[in-house]
Design an enzyme around this catalytic site. Structure first.
Site, PDB file in Angstrom:
ATOM      1  N   GLU A  35       0.819  -1.234  -0.070  1.00 22.47           N
ATOM      2  CA  GLU A  35       0.085  -0.049   0.070  1.00 22.47           C
ATOM      3  C   GLU A  35       0.845   1.001  -0.037  1.00 22.47           C
ATOM      4  O   GLU A  35       0.483   2.369  -0.602  1.00 22.47           O
ATOM      5  CB  GLU A  35      -0.885  -0.007   1.415  1.00 22.47           C
ATOM      6  CG  GLU A  35      -2.136  -0.806   1.036  1.00 22.47           C
ATOM      7  CD  GLU A  35      -3.060  -0.807  -0.259  1.00 22.47           C
ATOM      8  OE1 GLU A  35      -3.226   0.404  -0.299  1.00 22.47           O
ATOM      9  OE2 GLU A  35      -3.325  -1.733  -0.667  1.00 22.47           O
ATOM     10  N   GLY A  36       2.043   1.218   0.615  1.00 23.15           N
ATOM     11  CA  GLY A  36       2.856   2.388   0.579  1.00 23.15           C
ATOM     12  C   GLY A  36       3.361   2.832  -0.979  1.00 23.15           C
ATOM     13  O   GLY A  36       3.212   3.806  -1.231  1.00 23.15           O
ATOM     14  N   HIS A  37       3.793   1.833  -1.645  1.00 28.61           N
ATOM     15  CA  HIS A  37       4.217   1.991  -2.909  1.00 28.61           C
ATOM     16  C   HIS A  37       2.923   2.675  -3.679  1.00 28.61           C
ATOM     17  O   HIS A  37       2.857   3.507  -4.588  1.00 28.61           O
ATOM     18  CB  HIS A  37       4.515   0.988  -3.719  1.00 28.61           C
ATOM     19  CG  HIS A  37       5.693   0.280  -3.224  1.00 28.61           C
ATOM     20  ND1 HIS A  37       6.047  -1.040  -2.604  1.00 28.61           N
ATOM     21  CD2 HIS A  37       7.238   0.728  -3.321  1.00 28.61           C
ATOM     22  CE1 HIS A  37       7.108  -1.272  -2.395  1.00 28.61           C
ATOM     23  NE2 HIS A  37       7.825  -0.596  -2.757  1.00 28.61           N
ATOM     24  N   GLY A 147       9.197   7.505  -1.270  1.00 26.47           N
ATOM     25  CA  GLY A 147       8.553   7.496   0.014  1.00 26.47           C
ATOM     26  C   GLY A 147       9.481   7.919   1.260  1.00 26.47           C
ATOM     27  O   GLY A 147      10.567   7.744   1.212  1.00 26.47           O
ATOM     28  N   LYS A 149       9.604   7.023   4.113  1.00 24.47           N
ATOM     29  CA  LYS A 149      10.185   5.683   4.818  1.00 24.47           C
ATOM     30  C   LYS A 149      11.595   5.761   4.729  1.00 24.47           C
ATOM     31  O   LYS A 149      12.221   5.612   5.944  1.00 24.47           O
ATOM     32  CB  LYS A 149       9.295   4.544   4.480  1.00 24.47           C
ATOM     33  CG  LYS A 149       8.779   3.425   5.536  1.00 24.47           C
ATOM     34  CD  LYS A 149      10.200   2.600   5.790  1.00 24.47           C
ATOM     35  CE  LYS A 149      10.190   1.624   4.780  1.00 24.47           C
ATOM     36  NZ  LYS A 149      11.389   0.855   4.879  1.00 24.47           N
ATOM     37  N   VAL A 176       3.286   5.309   4.779  1.00 22.63           N
ATOM     38  CA  VAL A 176       2.060   4.531   4.861  1.00 22.63           C
ATOM     39  C   VAL A 176       2.209   3.386   5.916  1.00 22.63           C
ATOM     40  O   VAL A 176       3.127   2.760   5.876  1.00 22.63           O
ATOM     41  CB  VAL A 176       1.574   4.132   3.596  1.00 22.63           C
ATOM     42  CG1 VAL A 176       0.182   3.296   3.870  1.00 22.63           C
ATOM     43  CG2 VAL A 176       1.255   5.117   2.591  1.00 22.63           C
TER      44      VAL A 176
END
Ligand code: PAF
Length: 283
Positions: A35-37, A147, A149, A176
């Site tokens: 989901e982050g990607h 991201g 992250k 995310v």
């Protein structure tokens, strides 16, 4: 959705799009998309005429004893996800295409490439900068999306883009998280059930650090760091690589915390090394 495997074809595709006056958004990935990607890809789809995603597990950013050979792969799942987001093309080179025999040209990241993650992964950012440079020259995007992250990676790439004069806007997208706060990462797939539960200590520690800074009760970096460290150490499966509080643009360590600041950390849960961060800004 077009699937392109060679650099030449990729350049021809992008050149055509550019001559049509359309904007290209680019999302470089190593696959095993989560989901982050997907939130990053969706942002690119919203902001550009054409979105291109690359999937390439880049050997030069892994150390000799790291997880290159077992890095998660999900080709079919990745393709389905990208298709459902209306991605226009996927660039899927193999290692021989990116690093043909005798390959010897690398981008060297001095300074910030050797601290934090770069201290325990010595050639990591040279590998990242090299592959991202090659991808930028192949895809020729207007905007490239990364991201938050991988905070240090976003700083390294933004600096490289400024210093090597790439005409590309770098867009950094928010972390995310899973329901318990764990930042989404392809490497979360390595965690067993017990480790997965333990891994929520990373985001708890970041939130705790943020709260300490925002309350104004503590300003000394060393004190805040030792409180965050103690919380992480209360989790038996966790072992700390680093916890630092740094400036957002240059990653410099300061004695007294001033906002905006970023708390960055790398922690091993069992054998899996996870990274996370939180930006602390005054309201
Ligand atoms: O963040 C990643 O997935 C990788 O480091 C990147 C930017 C795709 C380069 O291999």
């Amino acid at each position: 959705m077009q699937v392109i495997t060679t650099g030449k074809e990729m350049q021809a595709f992008s050149r055509k799009i550019r001559t049509e006056g359309k904007s290209i958004g680019f999302v470089p990935t190593m696959g095993a998309l989560h989901e982050g990607h997907l939130s990053i890809v969706s942002r690119s789809v919203e902001e550009n005429d054409i979105t291109l995603v690359s999937i390439f597990i880049n050997p030069t950013q892994f150390g000799p004893n790291e997880d290159f050979n077992k890095y998660p792969k999900d080709h079919k799942g990745d393709m389905e996800k990208l298709l459902s987001l209306n991605v226009d093309a996927v660039f899927l080179p193999d290692v021989a295409e990116m690093y043909p025999q005798g390959y010897s040209t690398f981008v060297y990241v001095g300074g910030i490439g050797g601290i934090l993650c770069g201290a325990s992964r010595p050639d990591h950012f040279n590998g990242v900068a090299t592959v991202v440079t090659k991808l930028f020259n192949t895809v020729m995007p207007d905007r490239a999306y990364f991201g938050q992250k991988d905070y240090q990676q976003t700083v390294v790439i933004s600096k490289m883009v400024r210093e090597l004069c790439f005409d590309i806007d770098i867009v950094v997208c928010p972390v995310v998280r899973e329901a318990d706060g764990l930042a989404m990462s392809s490497r979360n797939a390595y965690l067993n059930e017990e480790e997965r539960k333990a891994a929520s200590i990373l985001s708890k520690a970041l939130e705790y650090g943020k709260e300490l800074i925002m309350s104004g009760r503590e300003q000394q970096t060393s004190l805040i760091k030792s409180k965050i460290t103690a919380l992480i150490q209360s989790e038996p499966l966790a072992s700390i690589d680093y916890v630092e509080i740094v400036g957002p643009q240059y990653l410099e360590v300061v004695k007294e915390v001033k906002t905006p600041a970023v708390i960055v950390l790398a922690v091993k849960i069992g054998n899996t090394r996870l990274i996370d961060n939180i930006i602390v800004e005054s309201n």
